[in-house]
Design a protein around this motif. Structure first.
Motif, mmCIF file in Angstrom:
data_model
loop_
_atom_site.group_PDB
_atom_site.id
_atom_site.type_symbol
_atom_site.label_atom_id
_atom_site.label_comp_id
_atom_site.label_asym_id
_atom_site.label_seq_id
_atom_site.Cartn_x
_atom_site.Cartn_y
_atom_site.Cartn_z
ATOM 1 N N ASP A 1 -35.069 -18.038 40.841
ATOM 2 C CA ASP A 1 -35.276 -19.347 40.722
ATOM 3 C C ASP A 1 -36.426 -19.842 39.510
ATOM 4 O O ASP A 1 -37.325 -19.044 39.404
ATOM 5 C CB ASP A 1 -35.605 -20.114 41.912
ATOM 6 C CG ASP A 1 -35.395 -21.692 42.179
ATOM 7 O OD1 ASP A 1 -34.715 -22.055 41.120
ATOM 8 O OD2 ASP A 1 -36.235 -22.382 42.833
ATOM 9 N N TYR B 1 -39.090 -23.350 38.260
ATOM 10 C CA TYR B 1 -39.033 -24.800 38.616
ATOM 11 C C TYR B 1 -39.050 -25.817 36.948
ATOM 12 O O TYR B 1 -39.287 -25.044 36.042
ATOM 13 C CB TYR B 1 -40.526 -25.300 39.116
ATOM 14 C CG TYR B 1 -40.731 -26.860 39.541
ATOM 15 C CD1 TYR B 1 -39.355 -27.354 40.438
ATOM 16 C CD2 TYR B 1 -41.528 -27.568 39.256
ATOM 17 C CE1 TYR B 1 -39.528 -28.485 40.799
ATOM 18 C CE2 TYR B 1 -41.670 -29.000 39.574
ATOM 19 C CZ TYR B 1 -40.490 -29.706 40.493
ATOM 20 O OH TYR B 1 -40.541 -30.778 40.751
ATOM 21 N N TYR B 2 -38.951 -26.857 36.969
ATOM 22 C CA TYR B 2 -38.670 -27.457 35.654
ATOM 23 C C TYR B 2 -39.732 -28.108 35.117
ATOM 24 O O TYR B 2 -39.840 -28.474 33.777
ATOM 25 C CB TYR B 2 -37.617 -28.408 35.885
ATOM 26 C CG TYR B 2 -37.540 -29.796 36.576
ATOM 27 C CD1 TYR B 2 -38.666 -30.552 36.181
ATOM 28 C CD2 TYR B 2 -37.326 -29.842 37.939
ATOM 29 C CE1 TYR B 2 -38.760 -31.951 36.996
ATOM 30 C CE2 TYR B 2 -37.597 -30.874 38.724
ATOM 31 C CZ TYR B 2 -38.227 -31.732 38.351
ATOM 32 O OH TYR B 2 -38.593 -33.029 39.030
ATOM 33 N N GLU B 3 -40.914 -28.158 35.835
ATOM 34 C CA GLU B 3 -42.273 -28.553 35.053
ATOM 35 C C GLU B 3 -43.075 -27.301 34.882
ATOM 36 O O GLU B 3 -42.756 -26.304 35.438
ATOM 37 C CB GLU B 3 -43.107 -29.563 36.136
ATOM 38 C CG GLU B 3 -42.408 -30.726 36.506
ATOM 39 C CD GLU B 3 -42.420 -31.914 35.233
ATOM 40 O OE1 GLU B 3 -43.111 -31.453 34.115
ATOM 41 O OE2 GLU B 3 -41.694 -32.861 35.458
ATOM 42 N N PHE C 1 -47.162 -29.468 42.157
ATOM 43 C CA PHE C 1 -46.233 -29.344 42.586
ATOM 44 C C PHE C 1 -45.945 -28.206 43.784
ATOM 45 O O PHE C 1 -45.533 -27.170 43.382
ATOM 46 C CB PHE C 1 -45.003 -28.971 41.335
ATOM 47 C CG PHE C 1 -44.791 -30.045 40.359
ATOM 48 C CD1 PHE C 1 -44.246 -31.131 40.744
ATOM 49 C CD2 PHE C 1 -45.556 -30.002 39.109
ATOM 50 C CE1 PHE C 1 -44.171 -32.314 39.626
ATOM 51 C CE2 PHE C 1 -45.438 -31.135 38.262
ATOM 52 C CZ PHE C 1 -44.843 -32.124 38.393
ATOM 53 N N THR C 2 -46.587 -28.515 44.667
ATOM 54 C CA THR C 2 -46.768 -27.247 45.663
ATOM 55 C C THR C 2 -45.673 -26.418 46.065
ATOM 56 O O THR C 2 -44.676 -27.201 46.466
ATOM 57 C CB THR C 2 -47.423 -27.971 46.853
ATOM 58 O OG1 THR C 2 -48.453 -28.919 46.592
ATOM 59 C CG2 THR C 2 -47.664 -27.031 47.909
ATOM 60 N N GLU D 1 -44.070 -24.400 44.083
ATOM 61 C CA GLU D 1 -43.028 -24.181 42.734
ATOM 62 C C GLU D 1 -43.667 -23.240 42.023
ATOM 63 O O GLU D 1 -44.731 -23.239 41.782
ATOM 64 C CB GLU D 1 -42.764 -25.558 42.008
ATOM 65 C CG GLU D 1 -41.854 -26.561 43.001
ATOM 66 C CD GLU D 1 -40.608 -26.065 43.463
ATOM 67 O OE1 GLU D 1 -40.133 -24.868 42.938
ATOM 68 O OE2 GLU D 1 -40.004 -26.497 44.406
ATOM 69 N N SER E 1 -43.632 -22.011 37.717
ATOM 70 C CA SER E 1 -42.773 -22.335 36.292
ATOM 71 C C SER E 1 -42.466 -21.294 35.417
ATOM 72 O O SER E 1 -42.743 -20.280 35.586
ATOM 73 C CB SER E 1 -43.927 -23.253 35.732
ATOM 74 O OG SER E 1 -44.907 -22.523 35.174
ATOM 75 N N CYS F 1 -30.664 -19.682 37.485
ATOM 76 C CA CYS F 1 -30.859 -21.225 37.688
ATOM 77 C C CYS F 1 -29.228 -21.640 38.463
ATOM 78 O O CYS F 1 -28.185 -21.301 37.902
ATOM 79 C CB CYS F 1 -30.661 -21.813 36.145
ATOM 80 S SG CYS F 1 -32.291 -21.758 35.444
ATOM 81 N N ARG G 1 -28.892 -21.555 46.244
ATOM 82 C CA ARG G 1 -29.812 -22.781 45.964
ATOM 83 C C ARG G 1 -28.764 -23.878 45.880
ATOM 84 O O ARG G 1 -29.296 -25.171 46.438
ATOM 85 C CB ARG G 1 -30.407 -22.385 44.716
ATOM 86 C CG ARG G 1 -31.302 -21.152 44.869
ATOM 87 C CD ARG G 1 -32.609 -21.402 43.931
ATOM 88 N NE ARG G 1 -33.471 -22.329 44.623
ATOM 89 C CZ ARG G 1 -34.276 -22.520 45.431
ATOM 90 N NH1 ARG G 1 -34.622 -21.200 46.037
ATOM 91 N NH2 ARG G 1 -35.144 -23.588 45.883
ATOM 92 N N GLU H 1 -29.390 -27.954 45.856
ATOM 93 C CA GLU H 1 -29.748 -28.311 44.215
ATOM 94 C C GLU H 1 -28.477 -28.735 43.665
ATOM 95 O O GLU H 1 -27.151 -28.395 43.775
ATOM 96 C CB GLU H 1 -30.041 -26.952 43.422
ATOM 97 C CG GLU H 1 -31.370 -26.309 44.007
ATOM 98 C CD GLU H 1 -32.059 -25.263 43.076
ATOM 99 O OE1 GLU H 1 -31.354 -25.136 41.954
ATOM 100 O OE2 GLU H 1 -33.036 -24.961 43.243
ATOM 101 N N LYS I 1 -33.882 -27.075 35.098
ATOM 102 C CA LYS I 1 -34.222 -25.871 35.221
ATOM 103 C C LYS I 1 -33.746 -24.943 34.078
ATOM 104 O O LYS I 1 -34.703 -24.161 33.703
ATOM 105 C CB LYS I 1 -33.720 -25.247 36.359
ATOM 106 C CG LYS I 1 -34.667 -25.765 37.721
ATOM 107 C CD LYS I 1 -34.169 -25.041 39.104
ATOM 108 C CE LYS I 1 -34.963 -25.891 40.207
ATOM 109 N NZ LYS I 1 -34.889 -24.941 41.287
#
Ligand code: PEP
Length: 252
Positions: free
Chosen positions: A66, A68-70, A75-76, A78, A80, A94, A99, A105, A113
């Protein structure tokens, strides 16, 4: 010419010792065929650095389950794409079925993502697939088309050239039920046609489309024999080095 691609999704399995021993066993078992097929292992996040090290002398890429998108910030919990790239990841799943259906999701989240994976320098594997009720109601084409259109929303052909698509019928994941080669080929051909309509024939011809759902050594070759099946995303059978290597051999 699309080179076969076999990826093993370890899900929430292995530990600090078995993740390394499994990676080493896959590396040694596949060393003589690793030029003919792209191979990736996808361990739990916490074992990625150890697995990257274990396969550093092998032609085996490492992926994340997986992303994250930032890229950074508050963003606890997550992780990147740039962090994953930093520790040696090449791929990120993704929108894996678990998920979507266990964690909840949405297509919109999956789309963010996919975009963030590409921006961070990873190669996303966009997973799509229908539920059993949807297949029984003849909605497979509609469901998969929507997941792909939404999942790739706003991405240029240049960006989508980094994407691998995995068709994984939800009813075949971890159930022992496998789509027949004909059922899988039908959906793969549909996906390739769709990519041609959304982008162009060159991208449609080049994009890799993997099948996933209870792939085993005994069914890998007949799936790989289908014109539009370019590789396999393997869950359970990727946890046994011998089985996973047999699947890689069938794909090569
Ligand atoms: C998967 O995790 O993507 C998968 C296809 O699992 P399995 O091979 O166990 O069905």
């Amino acid at each position: 010419m699309r080179k076969p691609f076999v990826a093993g999704n370890w899900k929430m399995n292995t530990d600090s010792h078995t993740s390394v021993s499994l990676a080493e066993a896959v590396a040694s078992g596949s060393s003589d065929i690793a030029e003919q097929v792209h191979i990736a292992v996808i361990p739990p996040f916490v074992y990625i650095p150890a697995v990257v090290k274990a396969v550093s002398n092998a032609r085996i890429a490492v992926g994340a389950q997986d992303v994250y998108y930032e890229q950074k910030g508050a963003f606890t919990g997550e992780i990147s794409s740039s962090m994953l790239k930093d520790i040696g990841c090449t791929y990120a799943l993704c929108g894996h079925s678990e998920r979507r259906h266990v964690i909840g999701e949405t297509d919109e989240l999956v789309n963010k993502k996919v975009g963030a994976a590409i921006s961070g320098g990873l190669l996303p594997i966009l997973c799509v697939g229908e539920l059993i009720e949807q297949r029984k109601a003849s909605q497979t084409e509609q469901v998969v088309t929507k997941q792909i259109k939404n999942g790739l929303q706003g991405l240029s052909a240049g960006k989508v050239s980094a994407v691998t698509i995995a068709y994984e019928p939800v009813w075949a994941i971890g159930t022992g039920l496998t789509a027949t080669p004909q059922q899988a080929q039908e959906v793969h051909a549909l996906i390739r046609k769709l990519i041609g309509e959304m982008y162009d024939s060159q991208l449609a011809g080049e994009i890799r489309i993997l099948y996933g759902g209870s792939v085993k050594p005994s069914n890998a070759a007949e799936l790989m024999a289908q014109a539009d099946i370019d590789g396999l995303l393997v869950g359970g059978a990727s946890l046994k080095a011998d089985d996973f290597v047999s699947i890689i051999q069938a794909a090569a």
